[in-house]
Write a protein that holds these residues in place. Structure first.
Motif, PDB file in Angstrom:
ATOM      1  N   VAL A 153       0.848  -1.200   0.000  1.00  0.00           N
ATOM      2  CA  VAL A 153       0.000   0.000   0.000  1.00  0.00           C
ATOM      3  C   VAL A 153       0.881   1.247   0.000  1.00  0.00           C
ATOM      4  O   VAL A 153       1.842   1.346   0.779  1.00  0.00           O
ATOM      5  CB  VAL A 153      -0.933   0.018   1.227  1.00  0.00           C
ATOM      6  N   ILE A 154       0.568   2.197  -0.882  1.00  0.00           N
ATOM      7  CA  ILE A 154       1.335   3.442  -0.955  1.00  0.00           C
ATOM      8  C   ILE A 154       0.881   4.403   0.139  1.00  0.00           C
ATOM      9  O   ILE A 154       1.690   4.974   0.870  1.00  0.00           O
ATOM     10  CB  ILE A 154       1.157   4.111  -2.341  1.00  0.00           C
ATOM     11  N   ALA A 155      -0.408   4.595   0.226  1.00  0.00           N
ATOM     12  CA  ALA A 155      -1.001   5.513   1.215  1.00  0.00           C
ATOM     13  C   ALA A 155      -2.486   5.182   1.299  1.00  0.00           C
ATOM     14  O   ALA A 155      -2.951   4.203   0.715  1.00  0.00           O
ATOM     15  CB  ALA A 155      -0.770   6.968   0.820  1.00  0.00           C
ATOM     16  N   PHE A 156      -3.211   6.018   2.012  1.00  0.00           N
ATOM     17  CA  PHE A 156      -4.646   5.788   2.178  1.00  0.00           C
ATOM     18  C   PHE A 156      -5.414   7.031   1.773  1.00  0.00           C
ATOM     19  O   PHE A 156      -5.026   8.152   2.110  1.00  0.00           O
ATOM     20  CB  PHE A 156      -4.962   5.414   3.623  1.00  0.00           C
ATOM     21  N   LEU A 157      -6.485   6.813   1.032  1.00  0.00           N
ATOM     22  CA  LEU A 157      -7.318   7.893   0.518  1.00  0.00           C
ATOM     23  C   LEU A 157      -8.601   7.959   1.334  1.00  0.00           C
ATOM     24  O   LEU A 157      -9.295   6.952   1.490  1.00  0.00           O
ATOM     25  CB  LEU A 157      -7.628   7.663  -0.956  1.00  0.00           C
ATOM     26  N   ASP A 158      -8.902   9.129   1.854  1.00  0.00           N
ATOM     27  CA  ASP A 158     -10.079   9.322   2.692  1.00  0.00           C
ATOM     28  C   ASP A 158     -10.951  10.406   2.061  1.00  0.00           C
ATOM     29  O   ASP A 158     -10.474  11.534   1.823  1.00  0.00           O
ATOM     30  CB  ASP A 158      -9.643   9.751   4.103  1.00  0.00           C
ATOM     31  N   VAL A 159     -12.199  10.071   1.754  1.00  0.00           N
ATOM     32  CA  VAL A 159     -13.110  11.014   1.102  1.00  0.00           C
ATOM     33  C   VAL A 159     -14.401  11.108   1.899  1.00  0.00           C
ATOM     34  O   VAL A 159     -14.985  10.087   2.264  1.00  0.00           O
ATOM     35  CB  VAL A 159     -13.418  10.588  -0.350  1.00  0.00           C
ATOM     36  N   ASP A 160     -14.834  12.327   2.181  1.00  0.00           N
ATOM     37  CA  ASP A 160     -16.124  12.580   2.823  1.00  0.00           C
ATOM     38  C   ASP A 160     -17.010  13.321   1.839  1.00  0.00           C
ATOM     39  O   ASP A 160     -16.560  14.268   1.195  1.00  0.00           O
ATOM     40  CB  ASP A 160     -15.965  13.439   4.082  1.00  0.00           C
ATOM     41  N   THR A 161     -18.255  12.895   1.720  1.00  0.00           N
ATOM     42  CA  THR A 161     -19.193  13.588   0.839  1.00  0.00           C
ATOM     43  C   THR A 161     -20.394  14.078   1.632  1.00  0.00           C
ATOM     44  O   THR A 161     -20.929  13.358   2.478  1.00  0.00           O
ATOM     45  CB  THR A 161     -19.684  12.670  -0.301  1.00  0.00           C
ATOM     46  N   ASN A 162     -20.795  15.305   1.352  1.00  0.00           N
ATOM     47  CA  ASN A 162     -21.981  15.879   1.989  1.00  0.00           C
ATOM     48  C   ASN A 162     -23.247  15.354   1.330  1.00  0.00           C
ATOM     49  O   ASN A 162     -23.256  15.050   0.134  1.00  0.00           O
ATOM     50  CB  ASN A 162     -21.973  17.407   1.855  1.00  0.00           C
ATOM     51  N   LEU A 163     -24.309  15.273   2.107  1.00  0.00           N
ATOM     52  CA  LEU A 163     -25.621  15.033   1.515  1.00  0.00           C
ATOM     53  C   LEU A 163     -26.095  16.341   0.903  1.00  0.00           C
ATOM     54  O   LEU A 163     -25.953  17.408   1.495  1.00  0.00           O
ATOM     55  CB  LEU A 163     -26.617  14.570   2.578  1.00  0.00           C
ATOM     56  N   THR A 164     -26.656  16.267  -0.302  1.00  0.00           N
ATOM     57  CA  THR A 164     -27.214  17.462  -0.922  1.00  0.00           C
ATOM     58  C   THR A 164     -28.483  17.867  -0.172  1.00  0.00           C
ATOM     59  O   THR A 164     -29.023  17.103   0.629  1.00  0.00           O
ATOM     60  CB  THR A 164     -27.546  17.214  -2.401  1.00  0.00           C
ATOM     61  N   GLN A 165     -28.968  19.052  -0.462  1.00  0.00           N
ATOM     62  CA  GLN A 165     -30.181  19.518   0.205  1.00  0.00           C
ATOM     63  C   GLN A 165     -31.356  18.595  -0.091  1.00  0.00           C
ATOM     64  O   GLN A 165     -32.150  18.261   0.798  1.00  0.00           O
ATOM     65  CB  GLN A 165     -30.508  20.942  -0.229  1.00  0.00           C
ATOM     66  N   ALA A 166     -31.455  18.153  -1.355  1.00  0.00           N
ATOM     67  CA  ALA A 166     -32.544  17.235  -1.725  1.00  0.00           C
ATOM     68  C   ALA A 166     -32.423  15.919  -0.959  1.00  0.00           C
ATOM     69  O   ALA A 166     -33.425  15.350  -0.514  1.00  0.00           O
ATOM     70  CB  ALA A 166     -32.517  16.981  -3.232  1.00  0.00           C
ATOM     71  N   GLU A 167     -31.190  15.419  -0.782  1.00  0.00           N
ATOM     72  CA  GLU A 167     -30.982  14.168  -0.052  1.00  0.00           C
ATOM     73  C   GLU A 167     -31.327  14.331   1.422  1.00  0.00           C
ATOM     74  O   GLU A 167     -31.880  13.421   2.045  1.00  0.00           O
ATOM     75  CB  GLU A 167     -29.537  13.702  -0.221  1.00  0.00           C
ATOM     76  N   ARG A 168     -31.013  15.502   1.986  1.00  0.00           N
ATOM     77  CA  ARG A 168     -31.359  15.739   3.397  1.00  0.00           C
ATOM     78  C   ARG A 168     -32.876  15.782   3.569  1.00  0.00           C
ATOM     79  O   ARG A 168     -33.419  15.264   4.544  1.00  0.00           O
ATOM     80  CB  ARG A 168     -30.714  17.039   3.890  1.00  0.00           C
ATOM     81  N   PHE A 169     -33.573  16.427   2.603  1.00  0.00           N
ATOM     82  CA  PHE A 169     -35.034  16.468   2.659  1.00  0.00           C
ATOM     83  C   PHE A 169     -35.608  15.059   2.550  1.00  0.00           C
ATOM     84  O   PHE A 169     -36.572  14.711   3.235  1.00  0.00           O
ATOM     85  CB  PHE A 169     -35.590  17.340   1.534  1.00  0.00           C
ATOM     86  N   PHE A 170     -35.012  14.242   1.685  1.00  0.00           N
ATOM     87  CA  PHE A 170     -35.485  12.866   1.512  1.00  0.00           C
ATOM     88  C   PHE A 170     -35.301  12.073   2.794  1.00  0.00           C
ATOM     89  O   PHE A 170     -36.178  11.315   3.206  1.00  0.00           O
ATOM     90  CB  PHE A 170     -34.725  12.194   0.370  1.00  0.00           C
ATOM     91  N   ARG A 171     -34.162  12.251   3.439  1.00  0.00           N
ATOM     92  CA  ARG A 171     -33.877  11.515   4.670  1.00  0.00           C
ATOM     93  C   ARG A 171     -34.812  11.944   5.793  1.00  0.00           C
ATOM     94  O   ARG A 171     -35.352  11.108   6.516  1.00  0.00           O
ATOM     95  CB  ARG A 171     -32.413  11.717   5.078  1.00  0.00           C
ATOM     96  N   THR A 172     -35.004  13.255   5.954  1.00  0.00           N
ATOM     97  CA  THR A 172     -35.896  13.722   7.011  1.00  0.00           C
ATOM     98  C   THR A 172     -37.356  13.409   6.687  1.00  0.00           C
ATOM     99  O   THR A 172     -38.191  13.304   7.585  1.00  0.00           O
ATOM    100  CB  THR A 172     -35.738  15.235   7.238  1.00  0.00           C
ATOM    101  N   GLY A 173     -37.640  13.228   5.382  1.00  0.00           N
ATOM    102  CA  GLY A 173     -39.009  12.892   4.991  1.00  0.00           C
ATOM    103  C   GLY A 173     -39.469  11.574   5.579  1.00  0.00           C
ATOM    104  O   GLY A 173     -40.653  11.399   5.895  1.00  0.00           O
ATOM    105  N   SER A 174     -38.541  10.630   5.740  1.00  0.00           N
ATOM    106  CA  SER A 174     -38.910   9.345   6.337  1.00  0.00           C
ATOM    107  C   SER A 174     -39.308   9.520   7.798  1.00  0.00           C
ATOM    108  O   SER A 174     -40.202   8.834   8.298  1.00  0.00           O
ATOM    109  CB  SER A 174     -37.750   8.357   6.218  1.00  0.00           C
ATOM    110  N   LEU A 175     -38.667  10.471   8.488  1.00  0.00           N
ATOM    111  CA  LEU A 175     -39.063  10.766   9.866  1.00  0.00           C
ATOM    112  C   LEU A 175     -40.435  11.412   9.908  1.00  0.00           C
ATOM    113  O   LEU A 175     -41.249  11.125  10.792  1.00  0.00           O
ATOM    114  CB  LEU A 175     -38.029  11.682  10.525  1.00  0.00           C
ATOM    115  N   HIS A 176     -40.702  12.275   8.936  1.00  0.00           N
ATOM    116  CA  HIS A 176     -42.011  12.919   8.871  1.00  0.00           C
ATOM    117  C   HIS A 176     -43.115  11.884   8.649  1.00  0.00           C
ATOM    118  O   HIS A 176     -44.232  12.050   9.154  1.00  0.00           O
ATOM    119  CB  HIS A 176     -42.024  13.950   7.739  1.00  0.00           C
ATOM    120  N   MET A 177     -42.792  10.828   7.897  1.00  0.00           N
ATOM    121  CA  MET A 177     -43.792   9.772   7.669  1.00  0.00           C
ATOM    122  C   MET A 177     -44.161   9.081   8.981  1.00  0.00           C
ATOM    123  O   MET A 177     -45.318   8.720   9.196  1.00  0.00           O
ATOM    124  CB  MET A 177     -43.238   8.740   6.679  1.00  0.00           C
TER     125      MET A 177
END
Length: 205
Positions: A153-177
């Motif tokens: 192994v040469i090194a390690f690659l670490d990537v973090d991705t944000n949820l988009t606004q639409a994805e956050r609405f979709f996720r919270t929508g399940s709680l609203h249900m």
């Protein structure tokens, strides 16, 4: 306890409402969450594939000096939260946030990466439920060993991705249900209870 008509009606009405509303809603929310999680993981894997390929191509072409520029350009995407490349000892060599370079990843993001198990690709979601993270080893291919030795192994690659606004609405929508299902259960329960008392219980009395 169940001798009166009123008590029996309340009990069986409650059971009926919970079964008819609660069970379908529970299965629907679970399925939505699973689909959302699978999609987010696929998107994250795609992102790290792009980053990894860009880095490998740059190293093969002898453009190691361009690695930081590659990270800077990719991190301009609003869905990318952080990109880091760190050595086996945890020291960050390159990062989209240049202030992190030279720092141990466990200091920058405590508990973010398990250095004892980092040889395998690892995907997880942070506690705030807004960032997906993946850590993947950069494999030392045969053509890379002239510069990087024979370590697997040469090194390690670490990537973090944000949820988009639409994805956050979709996720919270399940709680609203869930809240909507609870509201429906309460409305049906009190509605049946009122109808029973007004049309059945009172005339019988």
């Amino acid at each position: 306890m169940l001798k009166t008509i009123n008590t029996k009606f309340i009990l069986f009405t409650t059971i009926f409402i919970l079964l008819s509303v609660g069970i379908p809603t529970t299965f629907l929310v679970i399925q939505m969450r699973e689909n959302f999680d699978q999609r987010s993981r696929i998107m994250l894997e795609s992102t790290i594939d792009v980053v990894n390929n860009c880095l490998v191509n740059a190293m093969r072409a002898g453009r190691t000096k361009h690695i930081q520029t590659i990270l800077d350009n990719i991190s301009k995407n609003e869905s990318v939260d952080h990109i880091r490349i760190f050595k086996e000892n945890g020291i960050i060599s390159y990062a989209s946030n240049r202030d992190e370079i030279g720092e141990p990843i466990q200091k920058i993001a405590p508990g973010h990466t398990d250095l004892t198990a980092v040889n395998m690709s690892r995907v997880h979601i942070k506690e705030d439920n807004r960032v997906y993270s993946v850590t993947r080893p950069i494999i030392n291919a045969d053509e890379c060993q002239q510069c990087h030795g024979t370590d697997p192994v040469i090194a390690f690659l670490d990537v973090d991705t944000n949820l988009t606004q639409a994805e956050r609405f979709f996720r919270t929508g399940s709680l609203h249900m869930i809240f909507l299902a609870i509201a429906i259960i309460l409305v049906l329960f009190f509605g049946f209870y009122y109808l029973f008392n007004f049309f059945i219980n009172k005339p019988l009395g």
